[in-house]
Design an enzyme around this catalytic site. Structure first.
Site, PDB file in Angstrom:
ATOM      1  CB  SER A  22       1.332  14.387  14.974  1.00  0.00           C
ATOM      2  OG  SER A  22       0.605  13.342  14.388  1.00  0.00           O
ATOM      3  CE  LYS A  71       0.551   4.192  11.840  1.00  0.00           C
ATOM      4  NZ  LYS A  71      -0.817   4.499  11.436  1.00  0.00           N
ATOM      5  CG  ASN A  92      -1.499   5.019  16.650  1.00  0.00           C
ATOM      6  OD1 ASN A  92      -1.923   4.338  17.579  1.00  0.00           O
ATOM      7  ND2 ASN A  92      -2.027   6.173  16.323  1.00  0.00           N
ATOM      8  CG  ASP A 107      -3.987   5.040  13.427  1.00  0.00           C
ATOM      9  OD1 ASP A 107      -3.883   6.264  13.612  1.00  0.00           O
ATOM     10  OD2 ASP A 107      -3.049   4.337  13.008  1.00  0.00           O
ATOM     11  CG  ASN A 154      -7.161  -4.234  -2.407  1.00  0.00           C
ATOM     12  OD1 ASN A 154      -7.115  -2.999  -2.430  1.00  0.00           O
ATOM     13  ND2 ASN A 154      -6.086  -4.979  -2.310  1.00  0.00           N
ATOM     14  CB  THR A 198      -7.473   3.016  -2.158  1.00  0.00           C
ATOM     15  OG1 THR A 198      -8.058   4.183  -2.752  1.00  0.00           O
ATOM     16  CG2 THR A 198      -8.473   1.873  -2.186  1.00  0.00           C
ATOM     17  CG  MET A 202      -3.845  10.413  -0.548  1.00  0.00           C
ATOM     18  SD  MET A 202      -2.648   9.187  -0.014  1.00  0.00           S
ATOM     19  CE  MET A 202      -1.465  10.212   0.792  1.00  0.00           C
ATOM     20  N   GLY A 249     -10.854  12.273   6.171  1.00  0.00           N
ATOM     21  CA  GLY A 249     -10.159  11.585   7.260  1.00  0.00           C
ATOM     22  C   GLY A 249      -9.530  12.510   8.298  1.00  0.00           C
TER      23      GLY A 249
HETATM   24  P1  NAP Z   1      -1.404   0.842   2.128  1.00  0.00           P
HETATM   25  O1  NAP Z   1      -1.199  -0.207   3.156  1.00  0.00           O
HETATM   26  O2  NAP Z   1      -0.287   1.239   1.249  1.00  0.00           O
HETATM   27  O3  NAP Z   1      -2.650   0.369   1.202  1.00  0.00           O
HETATM   28  C1  NAP Z   1      -2.988   1.097   0.048  1.00  0.00           C
HETATM   29  C2  NAP Z   1      -4.279   0.570  -0.546  1.00  0.00           C
HETATM   30  O4  NAP Z   1      -4.597   1.380  -1.683  1.00  0.00           O
HETATM   31  C3  NAP Z   1      -4.174  -0.872  -1.058  1.00  0.00           C
HETATM   32  O5  NAP Z   1      -5.410  -1.503  -0.873  1.00  0.00           O
HETATM   33  C4  NAP Z   1      -3.883  -0.667  -2.540  1.00  0.00           C
HETATM   34  O6  NAP Z   1      -4.320  -1.735  -3.351  1.00  0.00           O
HETATM   35  C5  NAP Z   1      -4.751   0.543  -2.820  1.00  0.00           C
HETATM   36  N1  NAP Z   1      -4.296   1.248  -4.005  1.00  0.00           N
HETATM   37  C6  NAP Z   1      -3.166   1.990  -4.142  1.00  0.00           C
HETATM   38  N2  NAP Z   1      -3.090   2.491  -5.381  1.00  0.00           N
HETATM   39  C7  NAP Z   1      -4.175   2.038  -6.050  1.00  0.00           C
HETATM   40  C8  NAP Z   1      -4.665   2.222  -7.370  1.00  0.00           C
HETATM   41  N3  NAP Z   1      -4.008   2.974  -8.260  1.00  0.00           N
HETATM   42  N4  NAP Z   1      -5.828   1.648  -7.720  1.00  0.00           N
HETATM   43  C9  NAP Z   1      -6.512   0.887  -6.826  1.00  0.00           C
HETATM   44  N5  NAP Z   1      -6.118   0.687  -5.557  1.00  0.00           N
HETATM   45  C10 NAP Z   1      -4.960   1.250  -5.167  1.00  0.00           C
HETATM   46  O7  NAP Z   1      -1.923   2.219   2.787  1.00  0.00           O
HETATM   47  P2  NAP Z   1      -2.621   2.441   4.216  1.00  0.00           P
HETATM   48  O8  NAP Z   1      -1.582   2.717   5.223  1.00  0.00           O
HETATM   49  O9  NAP Z   1      -3.603   1.349   4.428  1.00  0.00           O
HETATM   50  O10 NAP Z   1      -3.384   3.834   3.965  1.00  0.00           O
HETATM   51  C11 NAP Z   1      -4.543   3.877   3.160  1.00  0.00           C
HETATM   52  C12 NAP Z   1      -5.158   5.279   3.158  1.00  0.00           C
HETATM   53  O11 NAP Z   1      -5.536   5.660   4.481  1.00  0.00           O
HETATM   54  C13 NAP Z   1      -4.219   6.377   2.656  1.00  0.00           C
HETATM   55  O12 NAP Z   1      -4.954   7.188   1.770  1.00  0.00           O
HETATM   56  C14 NAP Z   1      -3.850   7.152   3.885  1.00  0.00           C
HETATM   57  O13 NAP Z   1      -3.649   8.520   3.623  1.00  0.00           O
HETATM   58  C15 NAP Z   1      -5.102   6.987   4.735  1.00  0.00           C
HETATM   59  N6  NAP Z   1      -4.828   7.143   6.176  1.00  0.00           N
HETATM   60  C16 NAP Z   1      -5.506   8.078   6.875  1.00  0.00           C
HETATM   61  C17 NAP Z   1      -5.269   8.251   8.232  1.00  0.00           C
HETATM   62  C18 NAP Z   1      -6.044   9.300   8.972  1.00  0.00           C
HETATM   63  O14 NAP Z   1      -5.741   9.549  10.160  1.00  0.00           O
HETATM   64  N7  NAP Z   1      -7.031   9.911   8.378  1.00  0.00           N
HETATM   65  C19 NAP Z   1      -4.345   7.443   8.906  1.00  0.00           C
HETATM   66  C20 NAP Z   1      -3.665   6.478   8.162  1.00  0.00           C
HETATM   67  C21 NAP Z   1      -3.905   6.340   6.792  1.00  0.00           C
HETATM   68  P3  NAP Z   1      -3.357  -3.015  -3.629  1.00  0.00           P
HETATM   69  O15 NAP Z   1      -3.477  -3.899  -2.421  1.00  0.00           O
HETATM   70  O16 NAP Z   1      -3.931  -3.607  -4.847  1.00  0.00           O
HETATM   71  O17 NAP Z   1      -1.977  -2.462  -3.834  1.00  0.00           O
END
Ligand code: NAP
Length: 285
Positions: A22, A71, A92, A107, A154, A198, A202, A249
């Site tokens: 940021s 958040k 955010n 976001d 999911n 997900t 990453m 993203g």
């Molecule tokens: P979160 O709340 O931790 O959710 C993670 C998700 O990933 C859950 O649905 C989880 O499934 C799934 N997951 C994790 N490991 C997995 C695996 N090994 N196999 C299958 N599913 C898996 O995270 P979040 O905050 O929503 O963020 C999600 C993504 O968005 C991240 O990659 C983050 O970098 C990205 N993001 C991008 C921006 C941007 O500005 N571009 C901003 C924010 C976030 P379960 O429910 O089964 O655990």
């Protein structure tokens, strides 16, 4: 830049904050607009958030960003929350008002503006959202008034079910359906916009993708992977190899920052300025 008595200060509250991009966005925007503003990341523990928000107000901080893990928990510390942020349940961006800070979520508008900038339509689309975490939930909430249907896929079915239920209530129609990750083949044949929300793929686990089955990948005409490091995920590569379009993203990150900057400073950032900041972001990865 020169810091003087007129320099406005904005801060990021999160834990951790060491890897945030940021400051790249806000420093570039301040430079391009000639606005005398600095942006400083501050690592704040959950138990210190109340004092941090009160302290920021006392210190005349113009605006704040809030990131993981604060958040949701920041909401009770605010004097108002806008409708979208309330619906999403996550804030955010904090904008200074008379008696404290107003909370917003940039976001999701950021993701919309990123998609617009990439020429991606969402109106009447059939969408697959991969994941049911905080961001997937926000994406589903944002899309539900505009799209034809959303499949929320999911690993943990319960989380997908909860989101689908909530979203259907908001939309007042059965727009969302939960699908277990192992059961993705029940999604009917068709052409879908897929939003990969997900963590799978990453950095440093760049060789992983949440689903690699070619039959599934073939259904995707466009994919938006919310991951930006690496800049091309395995999921994006699979979609491209099957003839689909794939975006990461980074533009969502860019536009959530731009919208916050616009709110704090009451300015409009042009597409040309956005392009300059985007290049700086890409180079800083
Ligand atoms: P979160 O709340 O931790 O959710 C993670 C998700 O990933 C859950 O649905 C989880 O499934 C799934 N997951 C994790 N490991 C997995 C695996 N090994 N196999 C299958 N599913 C898996 O995270 P979040 O905050 O929503 O963020 C999600 C993504 O968005 C991240 O990659 C983050 O970098 C990205 N993001 C991008 C921006 C941007 O500005 N571009 C901003 C924010 C976030 P379960 O429910 O089964 O655990």
């Amino acid at each position: 830049m020169r810091i003087d008595g007129n320099t406005k200060t904005c801060v990021l509250l999160g834990d951790p904050v060491e890897h945030t991009l940021s400051p790249v966005i806000h420093s570039a925007l301040a430079e391009l607009t000639g606005i005398n503003m600095v942006y400083i990341p501050c690592r704040v523990k959950a138990e210190d958030m109340e004092r941090a928000v009160q302290g920021a107000f006392a210190l005349n901080i113009l605006g704040l960003n809030v990131t993981i893990p604060h958040k949701e928990k920041v909401i009770p510390l605010l004097c108002e929350t806008d409708k979208l942020a309330e619906r999403i349940g996550a804030v955010n961006t904090l904008v200074r008002v008379k008696d404290g800070y107003k909370g917003l979520n940039t976001d999701m508008p950021g993701l919309c503006r990123a998609m617009e900038s990439d020429g991606i339509r969402i109106q009447d689309e059939n969408v697959i959202v991969l994941g049911a975490g905080g961001v997937a939930r926000a994406v589903a909430v944002m899309l539900c008034d505009k799209v034809n249907h959303i499949y929320i896929v999911n690993r943990t079915m319960k989380r997908a079910d909860e989101i689908a239920g909530e979203v259907n209530t908001y939309a007042g129609r059965r727009v969302a359906e939960a699908v277990c990750l192992d059961g993705y083949d029940m999604i009917p044949d068709g052409r879908y916009l897929a939003i990969q929300a997900t963590n799978v793929g990453m950095y440093p686990h760049c060789e992983e993708a949440v689903i690699t089955d070619q039959q599934f990948i073939n259904k995707i005409h466009t994919s938006y992977d919310l991951i930006y490091n690496p800049q091309k995920t395995r999921f994006m590569q699979l979609v491209e190899n099957a003839g689909g379009k794939a975006y990461n993203g980074l533009k969502m990150l860019l536009y959530q920052g731009i919208i916050a900057f616009e709110l704090w400073n009451n300015v409009t950032i042009t597409e040309e300025q956005a392009d300059v900041v985007y290049e700086r972001l890409r180079k800083s990865l």
